[in-house]
Design an enzyme around this catalytic site. Structure first.
Site, mmCIF file in Angstrom:
data_model
loop_
_atom_site.group_PDB
_atom_site.id
_atom_site.type_symbol
_atom_site.label_atom_id
_atom_site.label_comp_id
_atom_site.label_asym_id
_atom_site.label_seq_id
_atom_site.Cartn_x
_atom_site.Cartn_y
_atom_site.Cartn_z
ATOM 1 N N ASP A 48 45.308 35.908 41.718
ATOM 2 C CA ASP A 48 44.914 35.463 40.378
ATOM 3 C C ASP A 48 45.972 34.564 39.742
ATOM 4 O O ASP A 48 45.874 34.232 38.566
ATOM 5 C CB ASP A 48 44.592 36.648 39.469
ATOM 6 C CG ASP A 48 45.804 37.501 39.140
ATOM 7 O OD1 ASP A 48 46.779 37.484 39.926
ATOM 8 O OD2 ASP A 48 45.786 38.202 38.114
ATOM 9 N N ASP A 102 49.691 34.284 43.968
ATOM 10 C CA ASP A 102 48.864 35.388 44.439
ATOM 11 C C ASP A 102 47.413 35.121 44.060
ATOM 12 O O ASP A 102 47.073 34.050 43.552
ATOM 13 C CB ASP A 102 49.365 36.735 43.918
ATOM 14 C CG ASP A 102 49.160 36.912 42.421
ATOM 15 O OD1 ASP A 102 49.026 35.891 41.725
ATOM 16 O OD2 ASP A 102 49.126 38.058 41.940
ATOM 17 N N SER A 142 44.117 40.850 41.655
ATOM 18 C CA SER A 142 45.435 40.247 41.844
ATOM 19 C C SER A 142 45.785 40.096 43.323
ATOM 20 O O SER A 142 45.117 39.386 44.062
ATOM 21 C CB SER A 142 46.472 41.072 41.089
ATOM 22 O OG SER A 142 47.718 40.439 41.069
#
Length: 450
Positions: free
Chosen positions: A247, A245, A104
């Site tokens: 992902d 972000d 992430s």
């Protein structure tokens, strides 16, 4: 097995090539999850795997493939794909399991493994514990015979499929024509799909963070570093800036003046618009304990509820399903629109904001501040050892802060589920007092962790 050895609040996460984010663990995840999700039906079983752009994805992906194929499951590789896209493709391809390889918003040196069930929802704690239990056992007797090994293949049109799904969530009566949009993809999973979707909907697109090299994901770009988005908005005089972000399951937005709009304001904007159009289900919004008191007051003025959950989009989604809500999220920018997706999706949330912007005749700066936030302060305290939250001094500092803030304020102190941090948050109507109690609690935590 009740204690988690591998899984945290959002899958398995850690520094790449260091336990638990090693090829060996990834292999065992594939073997264990393959065994758990392989039914007794006489058919081919399948798992889809997506990833972001981290260098270590080249290590984790083949290890997972080896585990799943040796368990007799076919593998479909999606390549770089937003986390919500993996959830969508899991359902679309009628797979038994979906996997996202990503850490992430963490630095490029970290990586992680997130698992989705056949319904596209993140696995429950119970399912993750079942996988952990199997990972601790010998799996050699569960290996598929040579004649039943799984096959791996790439899905060449996976990104195009996601783009079409995303575009379909935007109102048909509208177009993005006439809007100049900065989209910062954090050099991550959405670096191709997000600019493509916005362009195909008619926008003039200014892409930022779309040149991944394996080591620059989230580096001075994306939703955790909005400065790059703000700079581009001002330089190109854009109407709005959007930053995802690594992902792409969360976002940040800034208006045409470069002022950042957080997740609470985004939820308020969408909730108000959907309520006016009789599209808001459940009579309110689901958010976490971190969301600002101002959001709760804003919704209350409109006879809408704010349901609070523990931190984490999985907790939010669970409550949304239980209560029939179709909008929820986190102040950090995880926005879940369950009419369209089973998890947070930065691009889909941005499209709903763009729909409001395009349908009206006001600039983003007039929409950005839906409510006046209550003074809130968050301080993160990093620690390397011990259990500072069990300290009597820390407990006393928290109790004192709660007493001084009274009924009109709140204190939240919790350990991060993904990093060695203690998060100290307080809010109330007295900004000076809020800042003071956070500093005092953080100081107590530091002493306890020393």
């Amino acid at each position: 097995m009740s204690k988690r050895a591998f899984f945290g609040t959002d899958g398995i996460r850690g520094e790449a090539n260091t336990h638990p984010m090693t090829a060996e663990v990834a292999l065992r995840v594939g073997l264990a999850a393959g065994r758990l999700f392989r039914s007794r039906e006489e058919r081919r079983h399948m798992v889809v795997i997506g990833k972001d752009t981290r260098l270590s994805g080249y290590m984790v992906e083949p290890a997972l493939v080896a585990g799943f194929t040796s368990a007799g499951m076919d593998v479909r590789l999606l390549g770089p794909m937003p986390t919500p896209g993996v959830a969508m493709m899991t359902r679309s391809l009628r797979a038994d399991l979906g996997v996202m390889i990503s850490a992430s918003h963490n630095p490029w040196t970290d990586n992680g493994i997130k698992l989705f069930g056949p319904d596209g929802y993140k696995l429950s704690d119970a399912r993750e514990l079942e996988i952990e239990a199997l990972m601790g056992q010998s799996l050699s007797e569960d290996l598929a015979p040579a004649t039943a090994l799984g096959r791996a293949a790439r899905v060449d049109d996976s990104q195009a499929r996601y783009v079409e799904i995303a575009k379909a969530t935007f109102p048909r009566r509208l177009s993005l024509s006439g809007l100049r949009i900065v989209i910062d993809c954090a050099n991550g999973a959405a670096y191709k799909v997000a600019p493509a979707a916005l362009y195909e909907l008619g926008a003039e697109v200014i892409p930022v963070g779309v040149a991944p090299n394996g080591m620059n994901i989230n580096e001075e770009c994306g939703s955790t570093h909005p400065e790059a988005m703000i700079k581009a908005v001002k330089e190109y005089r854009a109407d709005i800036g959007i930053a995802l972000d690594g992902d792409a399951d969360r976002l940040a937005i800034c208006d045409e003046k470069g002022r950042v709009v957080d997740g609470d304001q985004i939820m308020a904007l969408i909730a108000d618009n959907w309520a006016r159009r009789n599209r808001l289900a459940g009579g309110g919004v689901v958010a976490t304990v971190m969301s600002n008191l101002g959001l709760e007051r804003f919704l209350g003025e409109r006879n809408l509820r704010l349901e609070r959950t523990a931190v984490g989009d999985r907790s939010v989604m669970m409550r949304m399903r239980e209560g029939g809500y179709n909008l929820g999220g986190e102040a950090s920018g995880h926005i879940i629109l369950s009419d369209f997706s089973t998890t947070g999706d930065g691009l889909l949330a941005a499209l709903q904001v763009l729909a409001v912007l395009k349908a009206g005749d006001r600039p983003m700066s007039a929409l950005a501040r839906q409510f006046e936030p209550a003074p809130q302060k968050l301080e993160n305290v990093r620690f390397t050892s011990g259990k500072p939250l069990e300290s009597e001094a820390v407990k006393a500092a928290i109790a004192d802060a709660e007493h001084r803030l009274g009924a009109g304020g709140r204190v939240l102190v919790r350990a991060s589920g993904t990093e060695p941090l203690i998060r100290v948050m307080a809010e109330g109507d007295d900004e000076t007092l809020v800042s003071q109690v956070v500093s005092e609690i953080a100081g107590a935590v530091r002493k306890a962790a020393a």
